[in-house]
Design a protein around this motif. Structure first.
Motif, PDB file in Angstrom:
ATOM      1  N   ARG A 284      -7.293 -70.750  47.585  1.00 18.37           N
ATOM      2  CA  ARG A 284      -7.474 -72.062  48.227  1.00 18.37           C
ATOM      3  C   ARG A 284      -8.017 -73.189  47.221  1.00 18.37           C
ATOM      4  NH1 ARG A 284     -10.791 -69.409  53.102  1.00 18.37           N
ATOM      5  NH2 ARG A 284      -9.424 -69.652  54.959  1.00 18.37           N
ATOM      6  N   GLY A 285      -8.694 -72.549  45.932  1.00 15.41           N
ATOM      7  CA  GLY A 285      -9.208 -73.171  45.024  1.00 15.41           C
ATOM      8  C   GLY A 285     -10.332 -72.748  44.338  1.00 15.41           C
ATOM      9  N   PRO A 286     -10.809 -73.341  43.325  1.00 18.42           N
ATOM     10  CA  PRO A 286     -11.974 -72.732  42.371  1.00 18.42           C
ATOM     11  C   PRO A 286     -13.542 -72.812  43.250  1.00 18.42           C
ATOM     12  CG  PRO A 286     -11.630 -75.033  41.722  1.00 18.42           C
ATOM     13  CD  PRO A 286     -10.556 -74.767  42.879  1.00 18.42           C
ATOM     14  N   VAL A 287     -13.990 -71.710  42.657  1.00 20.94           N
ATOM     15  CA  VAL A 287     -15.436 -71.626  43.468  1.00 20.94           C
ATOM     16  C   VAL A 287     -16.356 -72.396  42.819  1.00 20.94           C
ATOM     17  CG1 VAL A 287     -17.440 -69.974  43.879  1.00 20.94           C
ATOM     18  CG2 VAL A 287     -15.178 -69.332  44.105  1.00 20.94           C
ATOM     19  N   VAL A 288     -16.867 -73.535  43.465  1.00 17.73           N
ATOM     20  CA  VAL A 288     -17.868 -74.356  42.928  1.00 17.73           C
ATOM     21  C   VAL A 288     -19.083 -74.436  43.043  1.00 17.73           C
ATOM     22  CG1 VAL A 288     -15.836 -76.256  42.699  1.00 17.73           C
ATOM     23  CG2 VAL A 288     -17.393 -76.412  44.589  1.00 17.73           C
ATOM     24  N   LEU A 289     -19.436 -73.456  44.101  1.00 20.43           N
ATOM     25  CA  LEU A 289     -20.699 -73.051  44.548  1.00 20.43           C
ATOM     26  C   LEU A 289     -21.065 -71.785  44.920  1.00 20.43           C
ATOM     27  CD1 LEU A 289     -21.535 -76.228  46.703  1.00 20.43           C
ATOM     28  CD2 LEU A 289     -22.450 -75.962  44.556  1.00 20.43           C
ATOM     29  N   ASP A 290     -21.913 -70.863  44.418  1.00 22.41           N
ATOM     30  CA  ASP A 290     -22.049 -69.605  45.063  1.00 22.41           C
ATOM     31  C   ASP A 290     -23.243 -69.050  45.187  1.00 22.41           C
ATOM     32  OD1 ASP A 290     -23.017 -69.270  42.463  1.00 22.41           O
ATOM     33  OD2 ASP A 290     -21.285 -68.523  41.742  1.00 22.41           O
ATOM     34  N   ASP A 291     -23.611 -67.896  45.900  1.00 23.19           N
ATOM     35  CA  ASP A 291     -24.890 -67.168  45.890  1.00 23.19           C
ATOM     36  C   ASP A 291     -24.753 -66.014  45.605  1.00 23.19           C
ATOM     37  OD1 ASP A 291     -27.244 -66.443  46.427  1.00 23.19           O
ATOM     38  OD2 ASP A 291     -27.256 -67.328  48.703  1.00 23.19           O
ATOM     39  N   PRO A 292     -24.983 -65.706  44.058  1.00 24.46           N
ATOM     40  CA  PRO A 292     -24.846 -64.309  43.724  1.00 24.46           C
ATOM     41  C   PRO A 292     -25.552 -63.083  44.665  1.00 24.46           C
ATOM     42  CG  PRO A 292     -25.336 -65.603  41.854  1.00 24.46           C
ATOM     43  CD  PRO A 292     -25.750 -66.512  43.188  1.00 24.46           C
TER      44      PRO A 292
END
Length: 657
Positions: A284-292
């Protein structure tokens, strides 16, 4: 090829071929806006920290994760050979111009030194997308998700234009003008920047097989003209159509989850150790926010990512346009942002069409194609077309569920209905109107026993009057009291996504923008509005004149990165307000305005030299330039300066062959 300047220092390019036009435009832009070009290039590459140090790191991480440069390279590769050559020639000119000029930010006594890297043929696409990627809906969707978690259904009270920016644009048929031919006018609303985000330019090609002569405005770093231009026989302007063309999806980052490509990029940080950034891509697209820690993230889906196309296929058709039909054909190439295009030509035709890619979604929110057709309107010779980011007709619901409130559009329509036949000066005067029509719901709640004399004769103008001062002070008190509601306490916390998104998470700004919606609700957030407004009114004492509390404050790029900068722009007191036609947006708790009209124009189809345009500061980016702020007084007064296209009245710049 020859470069001329008018009395305002605006570059007028004349050359014998398309590549020569592009090359000279790039060279002139570099001479005028060297610092701006270099910092925008570094933003697009995700390399600002190499120059600025840790202050640039947050942006660079976003730019790498969002794959701004990668999409720009892909979009360049998709272009036809002629447009690729156009961009390549422009970049050659930029490189030549940068080599022969200097700027205080890089080369001054306290300068940062040379910017790393150099311009590439795809850099204009990256510079363009830097200006646009946060212009869509996804930052506001982040705030909306938080509001929904905190408030449930009451989060709908914050439905409003948000911070994506606005604009005014209108066209009138020849039956409403002095000349008998149509007129197009407008002003885009964005963050005030120093130097300005739009650059005036004229581009003329004398090739008998490819003749064009266009005046307009462009983003520094992008060749041609895009949003606002007069090509002689046709003219156009745009506003943000408020299209919902960006989505965020919760994605599984764990092995075997949604990630289809992983890579690691290194961000160099001036004065510190390099930082490794994991770049994750999903279908769907690039990951711009994450919670490792929990293994989940949010992927950003946009038409640019989906198509690998940023709409630059429109650049050359726009330069060569001769009619409304030509501009509409060019707009077919547009991708994002989704814009309203108001177009008129010398045959009398007037059209409002929407350009860009808006996804169709199924019930699960998955994209299933593109909305087609997009809204389109026409009008008669005696008619008017107005767009101010509003829902112009029910057909516009295919674009989004949220639009700007109708205050500006309705006021422009009223002014045009009351106006004498228009010329460019009268058209600009419409854009200078400061009458506040959004305040009626608030004033209706003021009890008679505290109603001030200042409001008795107030006509609603957000100017230096005592009525405007009292209204502004009351509104500030009301916003503060609403923000203090206990149920809103979690929304007063900083953004969990970091400082980059803080402007979209400002609760006072959200309440101020949605005040007309909140005041129409029954006990919003558990508040008794009549009591709240009465208490707020009693707290207003000796309010300061509105313009003195509302000063022009353009942001230099260093300020945008929270770095020190010696300001050279005037802090002019300004009339107008967020929802007035003359938009100078209010920031609760502040005495400055940082968003409003970043250009103003009126295109006369009968005679281009009767047209007007202006920007908030001037054409020159260097503080030592005589054209650094020479248009400011005209802009601040709500006016504009004359467009001059007679080559004999221009000055040839001998130092730029």
């Amino acid at each position: 090829m020859t470069l001329f300047r008018d009395e305002w220092g605006v570059p007028h390019v004349r050359a014998a071929s398309l590549p020569e036009v592009a090359r000279l435009q790039g060279r002139a832009t570099a001479r005028d806006r060297a610092w701006q070009l270099e910092i925008e290039r570094l933003r697009g590459e995700g390399r600002t920290a190499e120059l600025l140090g840790p202050a640039g790191l947050e942006w660079d991480i976003f730019a790498r994760r969002a794959r701004i440069a990668a999409v720009a390279r892909s979009a360049f590769a998709r272009l036809d050979e002629e447009t690729q050559g156009f961009l390549t020639a422009y970049v050659e000119g930029v490189r030549a111009g940068l080599a022969e000029t200097s700027c205080v930010e890089l080369d001054g006594p306290d300068g940062l030194g040379p910017a790393p890297g150099t311009w590439q043929p795809w850099t204009p696409l990256a510079a363009f997308w830097v200006q646009q990627i946060h212009f869509g809906s996804f930052p506001s969707k982040l705030f909306g998700a938080r509001a929904a978690r905190v408030l449930g259904p009451e989060a709908a009270l914050f439905r409003t234009e948000g911070l994506s920016g606005g604009s005014n644009a209108y066209a009138v048929g020849g039956g409403r003008t002095v000349s008998g031919l149509p007129l197009v006018a407008g002003d885009p609303h964005r963050v005030f920047e120093a130097p300005n985000v739009y650059l005036q330019v004229r581009l003329a090609c004398t090739d008998p097989e490819d003749t064009f002569d266009v005046v307009g405005m462009t983003f520094p770093g992008v060749p041609g003209v895009q949003h606002f231009a007069h090509a002689g026989a046709v003219a156009w302007g745009i506003t943000n159509a408020m299209g919902d063309y960006q989505d965020l999806y919760r994605v599984d980052l764990r092995p075997g989850g949604d990630v289809v490509r992983r890579s690691v990029e290194t961000v160099l940080v001036r004065g510190e150790e390099p930082v490794s950034v994991e770049v994750l891509e999903t279908e769907r697209g690039p990951v711009v926010l994450d919670d490792p820690e929990d293994g989940w993230g949010q992927a950003l889906r946009t038409p640019g990512h989906e198509l690998g196309d940023l709409g630059f296929g429109a650049l050359l058709p726009l330069l060569r346009a001769r009619s409304v039909a030509d501009v509409e054909a060019a707009v077919e190439h547009w991708v994002e942002p989704v814009n309203n295009w108001v177009i008129a030509d010398a045959t009398g035709k007037v059209v409002h069409t929407v350009g860009g890619r808006v996804p169709r979604r199924d019930e699960a929110g998955e994209w299933t194609g593109w909305v087609d057709p997009l809204p389109r309107r026409t009008t008669s010779p005696d008619g008017v077309l107005v767009t101010a980011n509003d829902r112009c007709t029910p057909e516009f619901d295919v674009l989004a569920t949220g639009f700007a409130p109708p205050f500006r559009a309705d006021r422009i329509g009223q002014l045009l209905d009351d106006a004498e036949p228009l010329d460019a000066e009268r058209a600009v005067a419409v854009l200078a109107d400061t009458t506040q029509t959004a305040g009626d719901p608030l004033l209706a709640l003021v009890p008679a026993d505290v109603w001030p004399q200042a409001l008795d004769d107030w006509d609603g103008a957000m100017d230096g009057s005592s009525g405007a001062a009292w209204y502004a002070a009351l509104r500030a008190e009301v916003v503060d009291r609403i923000c203090a509601a206990p149920v809103l306490a979690p929304l007063r916390e900083p953004s969990e996504h970091g400082p980059l998104y803080e402007p979209w998470f400002s609760l006072p700004a959200r309440v101020a923008g949605a005040l007309h919606v909140i005041l129409a609700a029954e006990k919003p957030f558990g508040l008794d509005l009549r009591e709240l407004v009465a208490d707020a009114a009693r707290a207003v004492h000796d309010p300061v004149a509105w313009p003195q509390n509302h000063r022009f404050w353009p942001l230099h790029a260093l300020e945008q990165f929270d770095l020190p900068h010696t300001r050279t722009a005037p802090a002019t007191p300004l009339p107008g307000d967020t929802d007035t036609v003359r938009c100078n947006a209010w920031i609760p708790g502040s005495t400055v305005t940082v968003r409003g009209s970043v250009a103003r124009y009126a295109w006369d189809l009968a005679d281009r030299d009767n047209s007007l345009w202006v920007v908030p500061l001037g054409a020159g980016g260097n503080p030592d330039s005589p054209h650094h702020t020479d248009q400011h007084d005209a802009w601040a007064a709500g006016g504009a300066v004359r467009v001059v296209t007679d080559w004999s009245l221009l000055t040839e710049e001998k130092t730029c062959p």
